[in-house]
Scaffold this motif. Structure first.
Motif, short mmCIF file in Angstrom:
data_model
loop_
_atom_site.label_atom_id
_atom_site.label_comp_id
_atom_site.label_asym_id
_atom_site.label_seq_id
_atom_site.Cartn_x
_atom_site.Cartn_y
_atom_site.Cartn_z
N ILE A 498 29.05 74.87 9.67
CA ILE A 498 28.44 73.79 8.89
C ILE A 498 29.51 73.06 8.08
CG2 ILE A 498 26.84 73.24 7.02
CD1 ILE A 498 25.12 75.60 8.01
N ILE A 499 30.40 73.82 7.47
CA ILE A 499 31.45 73.21 6.65
C ILE A 499 32.36 72.34 7.52
CG2 ILE A 499 33.49 73.69 5.22
CD1 ILE A 499 32.08 76.24 4.27
N LYS A 500 32.67 72.82 8.73
CA LYS A 500 33.56 72.07 9.63
C LYS A 500 32.97 70.70 10.02
CE LYS A 500 35.75 76.11 11.78
NZ LYS A 500 35.84 76.92 13.02
N VAL A 504 37.34 68.83 6.25
CA VAL A 504 38.54 69.33 6.93
C VAL A 504 38.97 70.61 6.24
CG1 VAL A 504 40.94 68.86 7.49
CG2 VAL A 504 39.25 67.01 7.57
N ILE A 505 39.08 71.70 6.96
CA ILE A 505 39.46 72.99 6.40
C ILE A 505 40.95 73.21 6.61
CG2 ILE A 505 39.07 75.48 6.49
CD1 ILE A 505 36.29 74.92 7.60
N GLU A 506 41.68 73.40 5.52
CA GLU A 506 43.13 73.58 5.60
C GLU A 506 43.51 75.03 5.87
OE1 GLU A 506 44.96 72.04 2.11
OE2 GLU A 506 44.43 69.94 2.55
N ASP A 507 42.71 75.98 5.35
CA ASP A 507 43.02 77.40 5.51
C ASP A 507 41.73 78.13 5.90
OD1 ASP A 507 43.78 80.04 5.38
OD2 ASP A 507 44.97 79.80 3.55
N HIS A 509 41.15 80.90 7.59
CA HIS A 509 41.12 82.35 7.42
C HIS A 509 40.74 82.74 5.99
CE1 HIS A 509 42.21 86.58 7.68
NE2 HIS A 509 42.99 86.42 6.62
N ASN A 510 41.43 82.13 5.01
CA ASN A 510 41.17 82.49 3.62
C ASN A 510 39.81 81.98 3.13
OD1 ASN A 510 43.38 84.07 2.86
ND2 ASN A 510 44.68 82.26 2.63
N LEU A 511 39.38 80.83 3.64
CA LEU A 511 38.05 80.34 3.29
C LEU A 511 36.98 81.31 3.78
CD1 LEU A 511 36.10 78.26 2.15
CD2 LEU A 511 36.27 77.00 4.31
N SER A 512 37.13 81.78 5.01
CA SER A 512 36.17 82.74 5.57
C SER A 512 36.17 84.03 4.75
CB SER A 512 36.53 83.04 7.02
OG SER A 512 35.68 84.04 7.54
N LYS A 513 37.36 84.45 4.35
CA LYS A 513 37.49 85.68 3.57
C LYS A 513 36.81 85.55 2.20
CE LYS A 513 41.08 88.79 1.76
NZ LYS A 513 42.54 89.00 1.62
N GLU A 514 37.01 84.41 1.53
CA GLU A 514 36.40 84.21 0.22
C GLU A 514 34.89 84.06 0.30
OE1 GLU A 514 38.12 81.58 -2.61
OE2 GLU A 514 40.16 81.89 -1.88
N LEU A 515 34.40 83.36 1.34
CA LEU A 515 32.95 83.25 1.54
C LEU A 515 32.34 84.62 1.77
CD1 LEU A 515 32.66 80.08 3.80
CD2 LEU A 515 31.77 80.34 1.47
N HIS A 516 33.02 85.43 2.55
CA HIS A 516 32.52 86.78 2.81
C HIS A 516 32.45 87.59 1.52
CE1 HIS A 516 31.70 90.44 5.05
NE2 HIS A 516 32.68 91.04 4.37
N ALA A 517 33.50 87.50 0.70
CA ALA A 517 33.53 88.24 -0.57
C ALA A 517 32.42 87.78 -1.50
CB ALA A 517 34.89 88.06 -1.25
N TYR A 518 32.14 86.47 -1.49
CA TYR A 518 31.11 85.93 -2.39
C TYR A 518 29.70 86.26 -1.92
CZ TYR A 518 28.38 82.56 -5.08
OH TYR A 518 27.46 81.98 -5.91
N LEU A 519 29.49 86.22 -0.59
CA LEU A 519 28.12 86.34 -0.08
C LEU A 519 27.74 87.76 0.34
CD1 LEU A 519 28.10 83.13 2.15
CD2 LEU A 519 26.95 83.42 -0.04
N LYS A 520 28.70 88.64 0.53
CA LYS A 520 28.35 89.93 1.13
C LYS A 520 27.48 90.78 0.22
CE LYS A 520 32.47 92.50 -0.37
NZ LYS A 520 33.62 93.29 0.09
#
Length: 682
Positions: A498-500, A504-507, A509-520
């Motif tokens: 959805i974000i894509k 435009v996503i610059e990073d 990997h780290n965006l996915s990691k932070e979303l996972h940390a926030y939502l898990k």
């Protein structure tokens, strides 16, 4: 005849608030009908004595005020003499103190003449003056030769004088009163104003209007006392800390033609400039106060964590807070907070917010080395509250929860920590005993407790230790009860898609990691399906090689580094994990029992494998003013499950005073490990 304080306030409200009723006044000032009637009679008697029509009270409780009364009492230049005759008892006290500190050889007749009251009234007021100055360790003395004097340490007299100047300037025609009672020449004030404006240019800042108004009078009377020989003795202001500041250079500019001002007095005036609030500054550096910006940032992070709120434009908010907290630093450190004019109460809207701000000021208190006074935390609350309002957030709109547990501090803190992780969208205000709950006065929405308690709010009975399935059921139950639905699993991959589409996503990997940390933590499926993870005992996590014995530690930060040392050497954690603990972990809930704490950070901060390490100190290290810690157990967790059995075993150990003391006084690591093994079988 003089009106008392209550009658003065009632008269002001009757005149200034059209349509106000007697019942409104009773509620506002907590008065009985009889008390209101008594004050109303006093008001009418006072009006009659001043040849003014009495106020009529209708059967419906309204007040009818003659226009001549309103005209007479409304503030206009033509009515100055009349206004100045209306003084409350508190105002008379401040004027008496000002007269004593500014003049010599004063007698009762000076006070009765100036205040237009009887001798008995002045004698009564002087008793109140004595009570007021005693708060500063001062004393009022009278002699036939010298008249009335206020005696004591000059530093305390200055603090009192500054407060009195503020209070007098708040009165009607305050500046005129101040000039007349303290015999201050207008030319002297104007000259100091010009010098202060030069100081603003030199410091590249703008003082608040209130400070510009008060500062010339404070400096005038301070310099007069110095000239009279009333100087500050050498005291605890450190020359090195203040002499390198731009404010010290500005003081030198203010006093360029005052050759006889001692060094201690120059430092005092520098301190006054440093404690003065500003509303704009071109340069906000921390050259004079190392680590201040970092402490404020840590405070905001702690607040975000506690309040479950993300602060937008945090750099702008940080700078706004820095404008206030820099002068507050010096006020608190040098005990000048009573001259700060911040409000000491918060509105009902910010009541819970104020509570959460107060719980987040640990990093500032550590930096200053002193507790933050209520007046300062109130002002910080107002700044943060205004920022939240601006970004459309409100604590009032969030679900506010409390944890009530009758089973001791350790279990209560574990419940609080577990529930806060399970419901990250809730604001958890406090963990309370049943007795504390009965007198709790903050507003809340839901209560978690292992026992039934009487409450008119939603109560959820929960175990003190929640297994995975229980967590899943509790979260589902609470969400259904509050919102009528239970959130489904969130797919990080779908969120990324959805974000894509829109950015435009610059990073990635780290965006996915932070979303996972926030939502898990909001993912019930993860809680329900995490059933094959290894669950370890305490002796499997705290092994003999991870036990460190030491006599003492110089600081809490050093104790953390000593305790974490074995985990760093073994590769269980990375160096940034230790730094994350040192930087952010001042949560009092890590203290799980007398003398024992479990500092930790997030798995994402640098944990490679689950582990624990233990540091035993013979001499306790100070964690906060309330806690001295002998046992520091660093926890490195990779998830919310593997270490929980060991944590429960550790909590049982923490609750046993004999075994706790046995570890503190153990001769070697083998003795410590034998006690740990005993609890690992439970």
């Amino acid at each position: 005849m003089q009106l008392d304080d209550r009658s003065n306030k009632l008269l002001e409200d009757i005149i200034s608030i059209p349509g106000i009723k007697g019942k409104d006044l009773e509620t506002k000032y907590s008065l009985s009908r009889r008390q209101l009637g008594y004050s109303f009679d006093k008001i009418n008697n006072w009006l009659s004595s001043n040849n003014l029509p009495e106020i009529i009270r209708t059967k419906q409780g309204h007040f009818v005020v003659d226009q001549s009364v309103i005209t007479k009492l409304i503030s206009t230049p033509e009515k100055t003499d009349f206004e100045m005759s209306i003084l409350s008892e508190e105002q008379r006290i401040y004027l008496i103190i000002l007269m004593i500190l500014s003049n010599k050889e004063l007698s009762l007749i000076h006070f009765t003449s100036e205040l237009d009251v009887s001798k008995n009234t002045v004698l009564h007021d002087l008793k109140r003056v004595q009570a007021c100055v005693e708060e500063y360790g001062l004393n009022v003395r009278y002699s036939r030769r010298d008249g009335y004097l206020i005696e004591g340490k000059e530093f305390e007299i200055r603090k009192l004088l500054i407060k009195v100047i503020y209070r007098v300037l708040e009165m009607p025609n305050g500046e005129e009163r101040l000039n007349r009672l303290a015999t201050i020449e207008k030319d002297d004030v104007d000259e100091l104003i010009r010098r202060i404006e030069k100081v603003e240019n030199k410091l590249n800042l703008k003082f608040t209007d209130e400070k510009i108004e008060t500062m010339p009078f404070i400096l005038t009377l301070t310099l007069r006392r110095i000239k009279q020989g009333n100087t500050i003795k050498p005291f605890y202001i450190h020359y090195e800390e203040l002499s390198d500041t731009k404010e010290y250079l500005a003081t030198e500019e203010l006093l360029y033609d005052f050759e006889t001002v001692p060094m201690e007095e120059r430092l005092f005036i520098t301190l006054h400039l440093l404690t003065t609030n500003v509303y704009w500054s071109e340069f906000l550096t921390q050259e004079a106060i190392p680590n201040l910006i970092q402490a404020i940032d840590n405070m905001l992070r702690q607040f975000e964590k506690t309040a479950c709120i993300y602060l937008q434009d945090r750099d702008q908010l940080l700078n706004k807070l820095l404008l206030h907290i820099k002068p507050a630093y010096y006020r608190i450190k040098y005990q000048l907070t009573e001259v700060n004019e911040s409000p000491n109460t918060v509105s009902d809207e910010f009541k819970e917010l104020h509570h959460l701000v107060r719980k987040s000021t640990g990093p500032l208190e550590t930096l200053i080395g002193s507790q933050i006074p209520e007046t300062e935390t109130t002002y910080i609350t107002m700044l943060i509250g205004g920022w939240l309002t601006r970004q459309g957030d409100s604590i009032q709109e969030k679900v506010k929860a409390i944890v009530v547990c009758p089973r001791g501090v350790s279990v209560s803190r574990l419940m609080y920590s577990e529930l806060r992780e399970l419901f990250p969208e809730f604001v958890f205000l406090d963990s309370l005993s049943v007795r504390e709950f009965q007198s709790y006065d903050f507003d809340y929405d839901i209560v978690f407790s292992p026992v039934f308690i009487q409450t008119d709010k939603k109560l959820f009975i929960t175990s003190t230790f929640l297994e995975r399935e229980e967590k899943f059921r509790l979260r589902k139950q609470v969400m259904l009860e509050l919102h009528g639905y239970a959130p489904s699993e969130i797919s990080i991959a779908e969120v990324m898609d959805i974000i894509k589409k829109h950015a435009v996503i610059e990073d990635e990997h780290n965006l996915s990691k932070e979303l996972h940390a926030y939502l898990k933590s909001d993912n019930e499926t993860e809680i329900a399906s995490a059933n094959d993870r290894l669950v370890l005992n305490l002796d499997e996590l705290i092994t003999p090689s991870r036990i460190t014995l030491a006599k003492s530690a110089a600081s809490w930060e050093e104790a953390i580094r000593l305790s974490a040392g074995p985990l760093l050497e073994s590769g269980h954690i990375e160096p940034q994990y230790v730094e994350a603990i040192v930087t952010y972990d001042k949560d009092p809930y890590i203290v799980i029992g007398p003398n024992i704490a479990i500092p930790h950070a997030s798995p994402d901060d640098g944990v490679n494998k689950v582990a624990m390490s233990l540091l035993r100190l013979e001499e306790g290290v100070e964690f906060t003013a309330d806690y001295s810690i002998n046992l520091v157990i660093v926890i490195a967790a990779v998830d919310k499950q593997q270490h929980l059995r060991a944590l429960m075993q550790l909590l049982k150990l923490a609750g046993n005073e004999d075994d706790r003391n046995a570890i503190i006084h153990a001769e070697n690591g083998e003795e410590v490990f034998s006690i740990i093994k005993k609890y690992s079988q439970e």
